[in-house]
Design a protein around this motif. Structure first.
Motif, PDB file in Angstrom:
ATOM      1  N   LEU A 349       9.214  31.274  21.135  1.00  0.00           N
ATOM      2  CA  LEU A 349       9.124  32.669  21.566  1.00  0.00           C
ATOM      3  C   LEU A 349       9.361  32.742  23.068  1.00  0.00           C
ATOM      4  CD1 LEU A 349       5.892  33.596  19.557  1.00  0.00           C
ATOM      5  CD2 LEU A 349       8.282  33.804  18.823  1.00  0.00           C
ATOM      6  N   VAL A 350      10.308  33.575  23.463  1.00  0.00           N
ATOM      7  CA  VAL A 350      10.676  33.682  24.882  1.00  0.00           C
ATOM      8  C   VAL A 350      10.563  35.129  25.326  1.00  0.00           C
ATOM      9  CG1 VAL A 350      12.576  33.438  26.522  1.00  0.00           C
ATOM     10  CG2 VAL A 350      12.230  31.687  24.760  1.00  0.00           C
ATOM     11  N   ASP A 351       9.763  35.356  26.360  1.00  0.00           N
ATOM     12  CA  ASP A 351       9.620  36.707  26.921  1.00  0.00           C
ATOM     13  C   ASP A 351       8.886  36.565  28.251  1.00  0.00           C
ATOM     14  OD1 ASP A 351       9.442  39.811  25.352  1.00  0.00           O
ATOM     15  OD2 ASP A 351       8.666  39.522  27.396  1.00  0.00           O
ATOM     16  N   PRO A 352       9.295  37.304  29.278  1.00  0.00           N
ATOM     17  CA  PRO A 352       8.613  37.154  30.572  1.00  0.00           C
ATOM     18  C   PRO A 352       7.445  38.130  30.755  1.00  0.00           C
ATOM     19  CG  PRO A 352      10.612  38.448  30.846  1.00  0.00           C
ATOM     20  CD  PRO A 352      10.493  38.156  29.376  1.00  0.00           C
ATOM     21  N   TRP A 373       0.069  37.455  27.797  1.00  0.00           N
ATOM     22  CA  TRP A 373       1.513  37.276  27.859  1.00  0.00           C
ATOM     23  C   TRP A 373       2.075  37.418  26.459  1.00  0.00           C
ATOM     24  CZ3 TRP A 373       3.535  37.820  32.384  1.00  0.00           C
ATOM     25  CH2 TRP A 373       2.788  37.467  33.518  1.00  0.00           C
ATOM     26  N   LYS A 374       3.201  38.089  26.337  1.00  0.00           N
ATOM     27  CA  LYS A 374       3.753  38.353  25.003  1.00  0.00           C
ATOM     28  C   LYS A 374       4.004  37.079  24.185  1.00  0.00           C
ATOM     29  CE  LYS A 374       5.896  42.895  25.553  1.00  0.00           C
ATOM     30  NZ  LYS A 374       7.181  43.607  25.666  1.00  0.00           N
ATOM     31  N   PRO A 375       4.678  36.062  24.753  1.00  0.00           N
ATOM     32  CA  PRO A 375       4.971  34.903  23.891  1.00  0.00           C
ATOM     33  C   PRO A 375       3.716  34.177  23.415  1.00  0.00           C
ATOM     34  CG  PRO A 375       6.023  34.660  26.058  1.00  0.00           C
ATOM     35  CD  PRO A 375       5.286  35.949  26.082  1.00  0.00           C
ATOM     36  N   SER A 376       2.737  33.966  24.304  1.00  0.00           N
ATOM     37  CA  SER A 376       1.542  33.230  23.874  1.00  0.00           C
ATOM     38  C   SER A 376       0.652  34.092  22.982  1.00  0.00           C
ATOM     39  CB  SER A 376       0.771  32.704  25.080  1.00  0.00           C
ATOM     40  OG  SER A 376       0.527  33.751  25.990  1.00  0.00           O
ATOM     41  N   GLU A 392       6.200  27.621  19.656  1.00  0.00           N
ATOM     42  CA  GLU A 392       6.212  27.273  21.074  1.00  0.00           C
ATOM     43  C   GLU A 392       6.420  28.572  21.843  1.00  0.00           C
ATOM     44  OE1 GLU A 392       9.257  24.437  21.882  1.00  0.00           O
ATOM     45  OE2 GLU A 392       8.689  24.187  23.985  1.00  0.00           O
ATOM     46  N   SER A 393       5.655  28.774  22.901  1.00  0.00           N
ATOM     47  CA  SER A 393       5.844  30.012  23.653  1.00  0.00           C
ATOM     48  C   SER A 393       6.308  29.690  25.065  1.00  0.00           C
ATOM     49  CB  SER A 393       4.535  30.808  23.686  1.00  0.00           C
ATOM     50  OG  SER A 393       3.538  30.088  24.362  1.00  0.00           O
ATOM     51  N   LYS A 394       7.255  30.478  25.557  1.00  0.00           N
ATOM     52  CA  LYS A 394       7.756  30.280  26.919  1.00  0.00           C
ATOM     53  C   LYS A 394       7.771  31.619  27.636  1.00  0.00           C
ATOM     54  CE  LYS A 394      10.763  26.221  26.873  1.00  0.00           C
ATOM     55  NZ  LYS A 394      10.004  25.299  27.716  1.00  0.00           N
ATOM     56  N   ARG A 395       6.984  31.689  28.696  1.00  0.00           N
ATOM     57  CA  ARG A 395       6.988  32.909  29.505  1.00  0.00           C
ATOM     58  C   ARG A 395       8.166  32.781  30.471  1.00  0.00           C
ATOM     59  NH1 ARG A 395       4.032  34.038  34.176  1.00  0.00           N
ATOM     60  NH2 ARG A 395       2.674  32.246  33.884  1.00  0.00           N
ATOM     61  N   ALA A 396       9.307  33.272  30.019  1.00  0.00           N
ATOM     62  CA  ALA A 396      10.526  33.068  30.808  1.00  0.00           C
ATOM     63  C   ALA A 396      11.581  34.080  30.383  1.00  0.00           C
ATOM     64  CB  ALA A 396      11.051  31.649  30.574  1.00  0.00           C
ATOM     65  N   ARG A 397      12.635  34.146  31.163  1.00  0.00           N
ATOM     66  CA  ARG A 397      13.769  35.004  30.826  1.00  0.00           C
ATOM     67  C   ARG A 397      14.825  34.155  30.149  1.00  0.00           C
ATOM     68  NH1 ARG A 397      13.527  39.762  33.227  1.00  0.00           N
ATOM     69  NH2 ARG A 397      11.938  40.047  34.833  1.00  0.00           N
ATOM     70  N   ILE A 398      15.395  34.673  29.076  1.00  0.00           N
ATOM     71  CA  ILE A 398      16.378  33.896  28.324  1.00  0.00           C
ATOM     72  C   ILE A 398      17.603  33.599  29.186  1.00  0.00           C
ATOM     73  CG2 ILE A 398      17.421  35.945  27.216  1.00  0.00           C
ATOM     74  CD1 ILE A 398      17.000  32.470  25.601  1.00  0.00           C
ATOM     75  N   GLU A 399      17.972  34.551  30.075  1.00  0.00           N
ATOM     76  CA  GLU A 399      19.170  34.320  30.899  1.00  0.00           C
ATOM     77  C   GLU A 399      18.947  33.157  31.865  1.00  0.00           C
ATOM     78  OE1 GLU A 399      17.259  36.970  30.893  1.00  0.00           O
ATOM     79  OE2 GLU A 399      17.043  37.951  32.842  1.00  0.00           O
ATOM     80  N   ARG A 400      17.670  32.908  32.220  1.00  0.00           N
ATOM     81  CA  ARG A 400      17.351  31.747  33.050  1.00  0.00           C
ATOM     82  C   ARG A 400      17.394  30.467  32.225  1.00  0.00           C
ATOM     83  NH1 ARG A 400      13.290  32.668  37.291  1.00  0.00           N
ATOM     84  NH2 ARG A 400      14.419  33.813  38.904  1.00  0.00           N
ATOM     85  N   LEU A 401      16.763  30.549  31.037  1.00  0.00           N
ATOM     86  CA  LEU A 401      16.645  29.348  30.205  1.00  0.00           C
ATOM     87  C   LEU A 401      18.003  28.782  29.805  1.00  0.00           C
ATOM     88  CD1 LEU A 401      13.634  30.227  27.861  1.00  0.00           C
ATOM     89  CD2 LEU A 401      13.671  28.621  29.769  1.00  0.00           C
ATOM     90  N   ILE A 402      18.971  29.674  29.504  1.00  0.00           N
ATOM     91  CA  ILE A 402      20.274  29.134  29.084  1.00  0.00           C
ATOM     92  C   ILE A 402      20.980  28.441  30.245  1.00  0.00           C
ATOM     93  CG2 ILE A 402      20.624  30.715  27.133  1.00  0.00           C
ATOM     94  CD1 ILE A 402      22.439  32.397  28.857  1.00  0.00           C
ATOM     95  N   ARG A 403      20.506  28.679  31.447  1.00  0.00           N
ATOM     96  CA  ARG A 403      21.101  27.983  32.595  1.00  0.00           C
ATOM     97  C   ARG A 403      20.270  26.784  33.020  1.00  0.00           C
ATOM     98  NH1 ARG A 403      22.516  33.255  32.626  1.00  0.00           N
ATOM     99  NH2 ARG A 403      24.763  33.560  32.854  1.00  0.00           N
TER     100      ARG A 403
END
Ligand SMILES: [Zn+2]
Length: 580
Positions: A349-352, A373-376, A392-403
């Motif tokens: 789950l990915v969301d900032p 936090w939304k993902p957790s 798995e939860s990630k407090r992050a932006r998908i556009e960041r993660l793909i980079r």
């Protein structure tokens, strides 16, 4: 004209008495004369009847044998009065009458004793077959229900995988009280809402698969609860399995332990029943015929994946599939829950962002995770309601993660975007198409005010490589220098539909919970097609809702809405992203 029997009353009585004297029945009562149930013929209509026991295996069948008036032109009638020890009478007996033959045999009426003797022989064969078939089918099928009676409600949690091999499993105790049994501690934790085991001590236990059908003698579930009864089923196991059992027993400390028996059932999954051994003496009841032990039957409250998942229509085969969900808002939340309930093994789950109270009425978590936090928060909610799924939860932006964590993103079978943000989604679309080994992407989004919702799947792997069709294909400028439009849209593109009730820049798109659920359902179904490798091409699906709320707010629908939500050819031949 009335029927006149050829045999006198005393001849008939004598025939039945011989059942006892010649040893076909034991403990025969006196022959009695009863009026025929079929006809009232007075004295001439008396039938003779005798009761006696027939011993078959470990059971004593109390039978009543009656010679109808027509005998020896017809067969004797045999009723089953009682069985000791009692058994569930399977379907082979209809209303206690034993249907020992269905053939219209040619009877030699000059030999009435021969007919009687042969009939009793058939009754015996029938009872033997009944016990045997009852064992491999009816009793096995009913084994769990039967065990429930034996265990007198003593039931524990069971997360044991019911396979075909002997294995060491783990029993959990709350103080001295047996509480649960599982493959191991981690499996048990995965089956619990809180995903951890609190204050339980652990002891080694054994999973023992048995196949009563492979043993010749009649199976009787009650025998498993007797020391002498278990041993013969173990003896019939393959040698390697016996050795494995000995090894497992050696590792069980103390003279008290739990064995979970996985009963093989023809054409069905194994039935699990538990036995708690204590006061074990003179060997072990599983290995030695002479061994003694106190045996306590325990019922299993099954919570293993293989048992639970298929009952809810979830696919065990999706256990190894990994889905990344970008955007844990209303649609993303429902999609995540739906995929977990469909049996998908892993969700990322990915969301900032934080959950806000404003979305209480349209999020799967309601207000339960407000200010988390939304993902957790969503992860906790999924784990609370669906066992075994790993989240798995990630407090992050998908556009960041793909980079920044590209290989992690790439390790998924599907990236599902419920961002509701076309710019970021077009970026993700382009990334996905950048390399052949990148995962498929599924974009899902809502129309305002219940007008509808959409899902588009792209870059699905196939033998010929991914089929053309992507999110980029969907967007175009209607005139040079004009705004980019989504050609699937139902709401005219010249208006902003987001609202800002507080005037603080916290804008939101007006839609209701059911709109989010319907959109999520559509996306989840499409995702499952991909995960089951049944998806073809790059489908775009839409659902079309009611236009009244939208239009009464003064808005305009698009020509596509007017035409209906059916498929339309959105794929652009010259698409810079997907047309290679
Ligand atoms: Zn394209």
């Amino acid at each position: 004209m009335t029927f006149t029997a050829n045999l006198s009353m005393s001849e008939r009585s004598s025939l039945l008495e011989q059942l006892g004297t010649r040893g076909l029945l034991e403990g025969c009562a006196q022959v009695i004369r009863l009026p025929s149930l079929e006809r009232d013929l007075g004295e001439r209509g008396l039938e003779v009847t005798v009761s006696g026991d027939m011993r078959v295996g470990a059971h004593l069948f109390r039978l009543q044998v009656r010679l109808p008036l027509e005998f020896p032109l017809c067969l004797p009638v045999v009723h089953l009065m009682e069985v000791t020890p009692p058994i569930v009478i399977p379907h082979l007996v209809e209303e206690r009458r034993i249907c020992f033959t269905s053939d219209a045999n040619l009877l030699d009426q000059k030999d009435p004793w021969g007919i009687l003797q042969e009939s009793l022989g058939m009754v015996r064969e029938h009872l033997v077959r009944m016990l045997k078939e009852a064992s491999s089918q009816d009793f096995l099928r009913e084994a769990v229900a039967y065990w429930g009676k034996l265990s007198k409600g003593e039931t524990i949690d069971c997360a044991v995988t019911a396979g075909g091999k002997v294995s060491q499993v783990t029993a959990f105790y709350a103080g001295a009280r047996l509480y649960a049994v599982a493959d191991d501690a981690s499996t048990y934790a995965q089956s619990l809402p809180e995903r951890r085991i609190r204050e339980l001590s652990q002891r080694k236990a054994i999973y023992l698969p048995l196949d009563p059908g492979a043993v010749e003698f009649a199976f009787w579930p009650g025998e498993l609860a007797k020391a002498g009864g278990l041993w013969k089923y173990v003896r019939a196991m393959p040698e390697g399995e016996c050795r494995a059992l000995v090894g497992c027993l050696e590792r069980c400390a103390g003279d008290e332990h739990l064995v979970v028996i996985g009963l093989h059932r023809p054409d069905e999954e194994r039935a699990l029943v538990g036995i708690q051994f204590s006061n074990i003496r003179r060997g072990h009841p599983l290995l030695d015929q002479q061994a003694e032990a106190r045996i306590t039957p325990i019922s299993m409250r099954r919570r293993d994946l293989a048992f639970l998942a298929p009952r809810g229509g979830a696919g065990i085969q999706l256990r190894d599939r990994r889905v990344l969900i970008a955007g844990c808002g209303a649609v993303g939340g429902y999609v995540a829950l739906a995929l977990a309930r469909a049996g998908v093994g892993h969700l990322s789950l990915v969301d900032p962002d934080l959950f806000s109270l404003e979305n209480t009425y349209r999020h799967a978590c309601g207000m339960a995770r407000c200010s988390e936090w939304k993902p957790s928060g969503l992860k906790a909610e999924i784990e609370r309601t669906v066992p075994y799924v790993s989240v798995e939860s990630k407090r992050a932006r998908i556009e960041r993660l793909i980079r920044e964590q590209e290989s992690w993103v790439q390790g998924h079978d599907l990236v599902l975007s419920a961002l509701g943000h076309p710019t970021l989604e077009l970026d993700l679309n382009e990334w996905t198409w950048g390399m052949p080994e990148r995962p498929a992407a599924l974009f899902t989004w809502l129309e305002p005010l219940g007008l509808g919702g959409h899902a588009l799947l792209t870059h699905a792997r196939s033998a010929e490589g991914p089929a053309p069709g992507c999110l980029e294909c969907l967007y175009r400028r209607t005139f040079e220098g004009g705004p980019i439009e989504n050609r699937a849209a139902f709401a005219a593109s010249d208006v902003s539909y987001t609202r800002d009730t507080l005037g603080c820049g916290n804008r939101y798109l007006p839609f209701a919970d059911l709109d989010a659920q319907r959109t999520a359902e559509q996306a989840a179904r499409m995702a499952l097609l991909l995960l089951r490798r049944e998806a073809a091409g790059a489908p775009l699906v839409s659902w079309r809702g009611d236009r009244r709320a939208f239009e009464s707010a003064g808005h305009r629908v698009t020509p596509r809405f007017e035409k209906g939500a059916g498929e339309f050819d959105y794929i652009r031949a010259g698409c810079p992203v997907c047309s290679g």
